[in-house]
Motif scaffolding. Structure first.
Motif, PDB file in Angstrom:
ATOM      1  N   GLY A 460       0.623  -1.040  -0.295  1.00 27.90           N
ATOM      2  CA  GLY A 460      -0.161   0.082   0.050  1.00 27.90           C
ATOM      3  C   GLY A 460       0.625   1.474   0.457  1.00 27.90           C
ATOM      4  N   ASP A 461       1.842   1.211  -0.687  1.00 29.82           N
ATOM      5  CA  ASP A 461       3.361   2.526  -0.487  1.00 29.82           C
ATOM      6  C   ASP A 461       2.168   3.227  -1.625  1.00 29.82           C
ATOM      7  OD1 ASP A 461       4.736   1.037   0.513  1.00 29.82           O
ATOM      8  OD2 ASP A 461       6.302   0.527  -0.764  1.00 29.82           O
ATOM      9  N   VAL A 462       2.518   4.747  -0.813  1.00 30.44           N
ATOM     10  CA  VAL A 462       2.219   5.785  -1.238  1.00 30.44           C
ATOM     11  C   VAL A 462       3.173   6.462  -1.786  1.00 30.44           C
ATOM     12  CG1 VAL A 462       0.900   7.871  -1.127  1.00 30.44           C
ATOM     13  CG2 VAL A 462      -0.425   5.912  -0.229  1.00 30.44           C
ATOM     14  N   PRO A 463       3.718   7.224  -3.423  1.00 34.38           N
ATOM     15  CA  PRO A 463       4.234   7.765  -3.509  1.00 34.38           C
ATOM     16  C   PRO A 463       4.951   9.246  -2.651  1.00 34.38           C
ATOM     17  CG  PRO A 463       2.851   7.350  -5.720  1.00 34.38           C
ATOM     18  CD  PRO A 463       2.015   6.759  -4.126  1.00 34.38           C
ATOM     19  N   LYS A 464       6.249   9.217  -2.246  1.00 31.68           N
ATOM     20  CA  LYS A 464       6.549  10.645  -1.743  1.00 31.68           C
ATOM     21  C   LYS A 464       5.962  11.790  -2.993  1.00 31.68           C
ATOM     22  CE  LYS A 464       7.418   8.210   1.537  1.00 31.68           C
ATOM     23  NZ  LYS A 464       6.766   7.737   2.430  1.00 31.68           N
ATOM     24  N   PRO A 465       5.742  13.213  -2.137  1.00 33.18           N
ATOM     25  CA  PRO A 465       5.247  14.425  -2.659  1.00 33.18           C
ATOM     26  C   PRO A 465       6.474  14.609  -3.063  1.00 33.18           C
ATOM     27  CG  PRO A 465       4.470  14.409  -0.611  1.00 33.18           C
ATOM     28  CD  PRO A 465       5.339  13.136  -0.817  1.00 33.18           C
ATOM     29  N   TYR A 466       6.791  15.635  -4.495  1.00 38.29           N
ATOM     30  CA  TYR A 466       7.461  16.164  -4.752  1.00 38.29           C
ATOM     31  C   TYR A 466       6.774  17.390  -5.132  1.00 38.29           C
ATOM     32  CZ  TYR A 466       8.094  14.806  -9.629  1.00 38.29           C
ATOM     33  OH  TYR A 466       7.800  13.777 -10.862  1.00 38.29           O
ATOM     34  N   ASP A 467       7.967  18.589  -4.926  1.00 40.23           N
ATOM     35  CA  ASP A 467       7.188  19.796  -6.413  1.00 40.23           C
ATOM     36  C   ASP A 467       7.593  19.935  -7.761  1.00 40.23           C
ATOM     37  OD1 ASP A 467       6.842  20.867  -3.241  1.00 40.23           O
ATOM     38  OD2 ASP A 467       8.372  22.348  -3.293  1.00 40.23           O
ATOM     39  N   SER A 468       6.977  20.490  -8.344  1.00 37.89           N
ATOM     40  CA  SER A 468       7.393  20.443  -9.638  1.00 37.89           C
ATOM     41  C   SER A 468       8.800  21.190 -10.077  1.00 37.89           C
ATOM     42  CB  SER A 468       6.099  21.429 -10.309  1.00 37.89           C
ATOM     43  OG  SER A 468       4.925  20.088 -10.770  1.00 37.89           O
ATOM     44  N   PHE A 469       9.604  20.451 -11.079  1.00 32.56           N
ATOM     45  CA  PHE A 469      10.893  21.752 -11.623  1.00 32.56           C
ATOM     46  C   PHE A 469      11.879  21.266 -10.389  1.00 32.56           C
ATOM     47  CE2 PHE A 469       6.609  23.978 -13.379  1.00 32.56           C
ATOM     48  CZ  PHE A 469       7.428  23.185 -14.096  1.00 32.56           C
ATOM     49  N   THR A 470      12.268  20.298  -9.645  1.00 26.67           N
ATOM     50  CA  THR A 470      12.526  20.355  -8.725  1.00 26.67           C
ATOM     51  C   THR A 470      13.577  19.133  -8.753  1.00 26.67           C
ATOM     52  OG1 THR A 470      11.096  18.359  -7.031  1.00 26.67           O
ATOM     53  CG2 THR A 470      11.410  21.592  -7.298  1.00 26.67           C
ATOM     54  N   THR A 471      14.148  17.981  -8.557  1.00 24.23           N
ATOM     55  CA  THR A 471      15.599  17.265  -8.169  1.00 24.23           C
ATOM     56  C   THR A 471      14.294  15.890  -7.965  1.00 24.23           C
ATOM     57  OG1 THR A 471      16.046  17.037  -6.670  1.00 24.23           O
ATOM     58  CG2 THR A 471      17.676  18.353  -8.724  1.00 24.23           C
ATOM     59  N   GLY A 472      12.959  16.409  -7.642  1.00 26.56           N
ATOM     60  CA  GLY A 472      12.604  14.614  -7.111  1.00 26.56           C
ATOM     61  C   GLY A 472      12.417  15.149  -6.057  1.00 26.56           C
ATOM     62  N   PRO A 473      11.561  13.536  -4.938  1.00 26.98           N
ATOM     63  CA  PRO A 473      11.660  13.495  -3.307  1.00 26.98           C
ATOM     64  C   PRO A 473      13.147  13.296  -3.324  1.00 26.98           C
ATOM     65  CG  PRO A 473      11.312  11.646  -4.616  1.00 26.98           C
ATOM     66  CD  PRO A 473      11.089  12.472  -5.650  1.00 26.98           C
ATOM     67  N   ASP A 474      13.012  13.547  -1.707  1.00 25.71           N
ATOM     68  CA  ASP A 474      14.453  14.320  -1.118  1.00 25.71           C
ATOM     69  C   ASP A 474      14.310  12.218  -0.946  1.00 25.71           C
ATOM     70  OD1 ASP A 474      13.772  16.270   0.006  1.00 25.71           O
ATOM     71  OD2 ASP A 474      13.024  16.509   1.404  1.00 25.71           O
ATOM     72  N   GLY A 475      13.937  11.444  -0.381  1.00 27.94           N
ATOM     73  CA  GLY A 475      14.640   9.761  -0.813  1.00 27.94           C
ATOM     74  C   GLY A 475      15.710   9.483  -1.822  1.00 27.94           C
ATOM     75  N   ALA A 476      15.345  10.355  -2.840  1.00 32.93           N
ATOM     76  CA  ALA A 476      16.430   9.842  -3.944  1.00 32.93           C
ATOM     77  C   ALA A 476      17.437  10.669  -3.629  1.00 32.93           C
ATOM     78  CB  ALA A 476      15.752  10.291  -5.289  1.00 32.93           C
ATOM     79  N   ALA A 477      17.561  11.925  -3.564  1.00 30.45           N
ATOM     80  CA  ALA A 477      19.256  11.731  -2.865  1.00 30.45           C
ATOM     81  C   ALA A 477      19.706  10.970  -2.052  1.00 30.45           C
ATOM     82  CB  ALA A 477      18.837  13.311  -2.380  1.00 30.45           C
ATOM     83  N   GLN A 478      18.877  10.455  -0.467  1.00 32.45           N
ATOM     84  CA  GLN A 478      18.999  10.050   0.753  1.00 32.45           C
ATOM     85  C   GLN A 478      19.441   8.345   0.319  1.00 32.45           C
ATOM     86  OE1 GLN A 478      19.425  10.497   4.197  1.00 32.45           O
ATOM     87  NE2 GLN A 478      18.418  12.318   3.396  1.00 32.45           N
ATOM     88  N   LEU A 479      18.729   7.909  -1.432  1.00 30.83           N
ATOM     89  CA  LEU A 479      19.453   6.612  -1.403  1.00 30.83           C
ATOM     90  C   LEU A 479      20.638   6.693  -2.257  1.00 30.83           C
ATOM     91  CD1 LEU A 479      18.239   4.148  -3.247  1.00 30.83           C
ATOM     92  CD2 LEU A 479      18.181   5.037  -4.874  1.00 30.83           C
ATOM     93  N   LEU A 480      21.289   7.905  -2.539  1.00 36.83           N
ATOM     94  CA  LEU A 480      22.510   7.239  -3.054  1.00 36.83           C
ATOM     95  C   LEU A 480      23.681   7.875  -1.331  1.00 36.83           C
ATOM     96  CD1 LEU A 480      21.583   7.553  -5.385  1.00 36.83           C
ATOM     97  CD2 LEU A 480      23.361   8.958  -6.193  1.00 36.83           C
ATOM     98  N   ARG A 481      23.105   9.484  -0.965  1.00 37.11           N
ATOM     99  CA  ARG A 481      23.905   9.726   0.296  1.00 37.11           C
ATOM    100  C   ARG A 481      23.773   8.325   1.649  1.00 37.11           C
ATOM    101  NH1 ARG A 481      20.671  15.213   1.090  1.00 37.11           N
ATOM    102  NH2 ARG A 481      21.519  16.574  -0.771  1.00 37.11           N
ATOM    103  N   ARG A 482      23.391   7.340   1.506  1.00 33.62           N
ATOM    104  CA  ARG A 482      22.977   6.201   2.507  1.00 33.62           C
ATOM    105  C   ARG A 482      24.482   5.609   2.343  1.00 33.62           C
ATOM    106  NH1 ARG A 482      17.633   5.618   2.593  1.00 33.62           N
ATOM    107  NH2 ARG A 482      17.865   3.198   0.717  1.00 33.62           N
ATOM    108  N   ASP A 483      25.029   5.625   1.096  1.00 34.44           N
ATOM    109  CA  ASP A 483      26.023   5.065   0.742  1.00 34.44           C
ATOM    110  C   ASP A 483      27.647   6.265   0.407  1.00 34.44           C
ATOM    111  OD1 ASP A 483      24.679   2.781  -0.201  1.00 34.44           O
ATOM    112  OD2 ASP A 483      24.309   2.766  -2.326  1.00 34.44           O
ATOM    113  N   GLY A 484      27.321   7.061   0.695  1.00 35.30           N
ATOM    114  CA  GLY A 484      28.135   7.933   0.448  1.00 35.30           C
ATOM    115  C   GLY A 484      28.605   8.827  -0.772  1.00 35.30           C
ATOM    116  N   ARG A 485      27.578   8.775  -1.817  1.00 36.77           N
ATOM    117  CA  ARG A 485      27.529   9.311  -2.715  1.00 36.77           C
ATOM    118  C   ARG A 485      26.497  10.008  -3.056  1.00 36.77           C
ATOM    119  NH1 ARG A 485      27.832   3.344  -3.860  1.00 36.77           N
ATOM    120  NH2 ARG A 485      29.857   2.652  -4.320  1.00 36.77           N
TER     121      ARG A 485
END
Length: 492
Positions: A460-485
């Motif tokens: 039942g996952d719900v997509p995370k909101p992100y502002d239009s004309f940005t780089t997407g939801p914060d979780g996308a940045a965290q996906l790489l930052r957890r790996d130091g990237r």
């Protein structure tokens, strides 16, 4: 205007661009108007639609050939930059067009189309219609004896919406056509830079020895768009970013980046290696998946407003961390990202090489590594970042600078890189399937994709909101930052 046969080198083969009849079912539709007809006109201007080749539009719209030519004239002038007063080529192109009013599910127009077919030429049939009509068209083509052993059909995505429907679609097509006659078109594979992936990898000794997990830290694949889903809302609400982009476009880019060298640059040899990549993909853990949905901003509607569903759980953004279980790529992550209403329109692949195992310059020089960036759109080109000494007096300070090759600059302003549809349609006429997907490749992609979709639906996952004309939801940045990237910027 060149109207004779013309030889063109294609890999190790010589392709003959000869006389053909191309029938476009859905010839008055949006895809035909925006892509297929302009592409064919450009190839006509390049001498690749020799007389008496014909383009035959077929649709339910009630018009005659002259009215269709008027329709095509408007489309060409809208989507092709023709110098003022230089309409001779356009009029010559229009003279090779015909039209038939045709019902895909009835008998109207089929006898007329049968009477139009000429012997001793390639026959190609472009299914520029919804998948729901594929079976009807395939049956009618055989019922009216319109196909020959070397006839070809072209089908557009979506190739199903899951493994089961993809298998059903493949079975329908296989009942009437041999696999060698079926061209499943993915326009991303026709882009000049996408094809250059293979040239860069397999044509340069500089890269191939380094193209593995020993030297590459990770690879990023991004396809970002600024447009929303308005106008495609019904389709997109059923598909989402995973089905619309990841399962096909991004999957194909991943295959070309990761595949082993084929024995020859031939259709089945290339597609065999792409299939191995898909089958080597590991299942993706839930915490390595980020789904997003754009919100309203700067006067534009939100995704839910665009689709008219204030409870929609369909994603307009996807980010994934993927791994391949094979010797070449063990331990090297592939990060995939795509979204609507992003900061800029940009499609690119970034290959990030590992740091030097030991820096002789000390910590004050900072961390530096090489990156190879392949830009697919909007400005096609390839950039290699290398480390040099920062100019100036004093100590050894390092900086990264790009060795930049813009195709427009490198090849000259007068050069014309064919549009993806230009190349792909002519490859259909040549009978070359290298840049088209095979049935087992399509089904393998769905076999990997389906469990991911079932997973978030069952949770039942719900997509995370992100502002239009940005780089997407914060979780996308965290996906790489957890790996130091970090994601490479869309603007760079």
């Amino acid at each position: 205007m060149v109207t004779t046969w013309r030889r063109e080198t294609f890999g190790s083969r010589i392709g003959l661009v000869g006389i053909f009849d191309l029938v476009v079912f859905g010839g008055t539709g949006d895809l035909a108007r925006r892509k297929i007809l302009p592409a064919l006109f450009k190839r006509f201007c390049a001498g690749q639609m020799p007389k008496p080749s014909r383009l035959i539009g077929a649709a339910r719209t009630d018009m005659d050939t002259e009215a269709y030519r008027a329709f095509v004239r408007i489309a060409i002038k809208e989507f092709v930059d023709i110098p003022d007063g230089d309409d001779a080529a356009l009029e010559a192109f229009l003279a090779q067009l015909e039209y038939v009013v045709l019902d895909a599910r009835g008998d109207t127009g089929w006898a007329t189309l049968q009477g139009m077919m000429a012997p001793d030429r390639v026959r190609a049939f472009y299914f520029s219609v919804g998948p729901g009509l594929f079976e009807d068209l395939a049956c009618k083509l055989h019922q009216w004896n319109l196909t020959e052993d070397d006839s070809r059909i072209v089908v557009e995505k979506p190739f199903g919406r899951d493994l089961e429907t993809a298998q059903e679609l493949n079975a329908i097509l296989a009942a009437h056509f041999h696999e060698s006659q079926i061209y499943r078109i993915d326009h991303y594979l026709g882009k000049e830079t996408v094809q250059n992936l293979m040239a860069v990898r397999f044509g340069n000794m500089l890269f191939e020895p380094l193209w593995n997990s020993q030297y590459i830290d990770h690879i990023q694949i991004t396809v970002a768009e600024t447009v929303g889903v308005a106008g495609r809302d019904v389709y997109y609400e059923r598909a989402g970013a995973m089905r619309d982009m990841v399962q096909n476009h991004l999957m194909q880019l991943l295959c070309l980046i990761a595949m082993e060298p084929p024995a020859k640059f031939e259709p089945d040899a290339v597609r065999d290696e792409k299939l191995k990549v898909i089958r080597a993909l590991d299942p993706v853990e839930p915490h390595h998946i980020v789904r997003g949905q754009y919100t309203s901003a700067d006067g534009v509607a939100s995704y839910r407003e665009d689709v008219g569903n204030d409870r929609s759980k369909t994603e307009s953004f996807m980010a994934l961390k993927c791994h391949l279980s094979n010797w070449r790529w063990a331990g090297t992550p592939f990060y995939l990202r795509t979204g609507k209403r992003m900061e800029v329109r940009n499609s690119k692949i970034t290959v990030v090489f590992k740091d030097a195992p030991h820096s002789i310059f000390g910590p004050e020089a900072g961390r530096h590594n090489n990156e190879l960036t392949i830009v697919l759109q909007p400005n096609e080109g390839i950039t290699l970042d290398v480390t040099i000494k920062e100019p100036g007096q004093g100590g050894m300070r390092l900086m990264d600078v790009p060795l930049d090759m813009s195709f427009a600059e490198a090849l000259g302003e007068g050069s014309h890189a064919p549009d993806a549809y230009e190349r792909l349609i002519m490859d259909v006429i040549r009978g070359n399937q290298t840049l088209f997907m095979r049935n087992d490749e399509v089904e393998a992609a769905w076999a990997w994709t389906d469990p991911l979709i079932r997973g978030w639906e069952s949770r039942g996952d719900v997509p995370k909101p992100y502002d239009s004309f940005t780089t997407g939801p914060d979780g996308a940045a965290q996906l790489l930052r957890r790996d130091g990237r970090e994601w490479r910027g869309l603007l760079s």
